[in-house]
Design an enzyme around this catalytic site. Sequence first.
Site, mmCIF file in Angstrom:
data_model
loop_
_atom_site.group_PDB
_atom_site.id
_atom_site.type_symbol
_atom_site.label_atom_id
_atom_site.label_comp_id
_atom_site.label_asym_id
_atom_site.label_seq_id
_atom_site.Cartn_x
_atom_site.Cartn_y
_atom_site.Cartn_z
ATOM 1 N N ARG A 65 23.187 -27.679 -4.523
ATOM 2 C CA ARG A 65 23.631 -26.336 -4.926
ATOM 3 C C ARG A 65 24.490 -25.673 -3.857
ATOM 4 O O ARG A 65 25.328 -24.827 -4.156
ATOM 5 C CB ARG A 65 22.420 -25.476 -5.308
ATOM 6 N N GLU A 102 8.408 -30.162 2.752
ATOM 7 C CA GLU A 102 7.037 -29.665 2.612
ATOM 8 C C GLU A 102 6.041 -30.821 2.810
ATOM 9 O O GLU A 102 5.049 -30.689 3.496
ATOM 10 C CB GLU A 102 6.881 -29.028 1.238
HETATM 11 P P1 AMP Z 1 13.407 -25.488 2.786
HETATM 12 O O1 AMP Z 1 13.885 -26.701 3.537
HETATM 13 O O2 AMP Z 1 11.914 -25.424 2.669
HETATM 14 O O3 AMP Z 1 14.002 -24.208 3.328
HETATM 15 O O4 AMP Z 1 13.901 -25.663 1.276
HETATM 16 C C1 AMP Z 1 15.211 -25.332 0.938
HETATM 17 C C2 AMP Z 1 15.758 -26.223 -0.141
HETATM 18 O O5 AMP Z 1 14.821 -26.453 -1.189
HETATM 19 C C3 AMP Z 1 16.975 -25.565 -0.746
HETATM 20 O O6 AMP Z 1 18.004 -26.549 -0.877
HETATM 21 C C4 AMP Z 1 16.487 -25.035 -2.078
HETATM 22 O O7 AMP Z 1 17.464 -25.232 -3.053
HETATM 23 C C5 AMP Z 1 15.218 -25.792 -2.386
HETATM 24 N N1 AMP Z 1 14.095 -24.899 -2.773
HETATM 25 C C6 AMP Z 1 12.959 -24.671 -2.050
HETATM 26 N N2 AMP Z 1 12.122 -23.817 -2.675
HETATM 27 C C7 AMP Z 1 12.746 -23.473 -3.839
HETATM 28 C C8 AMP Z 1 12.403 -22.585 -4.927
HETATM 29 N N3 AMP Z 1 11.266 -21.887 -4.961
HETATM 30 N N4 AMP Z 1 13.294 -22.467 -5.944
HETATM 31 C C9 AMP Z 1 14.461 -23.160 -5.926
HETATM 32 N N5 AMP Z 1 14.833 -24.010 -4.942
HETATM 33 C C10 AMP Z 1 13.987 -24.171 -3.900
#
Ligand code: AMP
Length: 182
Positions: A65, A102
């Site tokens: 995205r 995660e």
């Molecule tokens: P992080 O590495 O945990 O910051 O996760 C970020 C990535 O995961 C981004 O590329 C987001 O598009 C996706 N992502 C994580 N949580 C969500 C959520 N609740 N809704 C949509 N996309 C998410």
Amino acid sequence: MISPALEFDLRSSIRTIPDYPKPGIMFRDITTLLGDARAFRRAVDELVQPWAGSKIDKVAGIEARGFIIGGAVAHQVSAGFVPIRKKGKLPHTTVRIAYSLEYGIDEMEMHADAVAKGERVILVDDLIATGGTAEGAVKLLRQIGAEVVAACFIIDLPELGGADKLRKLDVPVRTLIGFEGH
Ligand code: AMP
């Protein structure tokens, strides 16, 4: 940071899908924002507003995205666009970094010649949650000598601490809307 009216408009243009892709996750679906011409334009304009007028050489977008938003942002600030992809997708010589998800770790790559040493780069993705993905991208960009001017996201999930994690790395962070929870 942005006006309450704009914040309301952008928030309303995002669709939330509970329990996707697994129970307990509120998936913030930006396809509805992208499909709304006015919301898409305003989100792109607002994301880079603090850096309007500064010299930006490249915008780096995180798969997938971040490609859509980052491409529009690059056009807006007259910069080149650099894709940061999951490993094994880019055809030329790459640099690679492991980053935490995660559950577990993954690897991301960019072309080694995509950014020249000292170039000023803005990192873009749709959403920051734990910040593991963006932190990996910042480290990858710095590894090849980029100056990371800022990281911009339409959505922040502040409870997960990602934006703070980037600020601790001395990266200015711009987000437009915050949502509670995961
Ligand atoms: P992080 O590495 O945990 O910051 O996760 C970020 C990535 O995961 C981004 O590329 C987001 O598009 C996706 N992502 C994580 N949580 C969500 C959520 N609740 N809704 C949509 N996309 C998410």
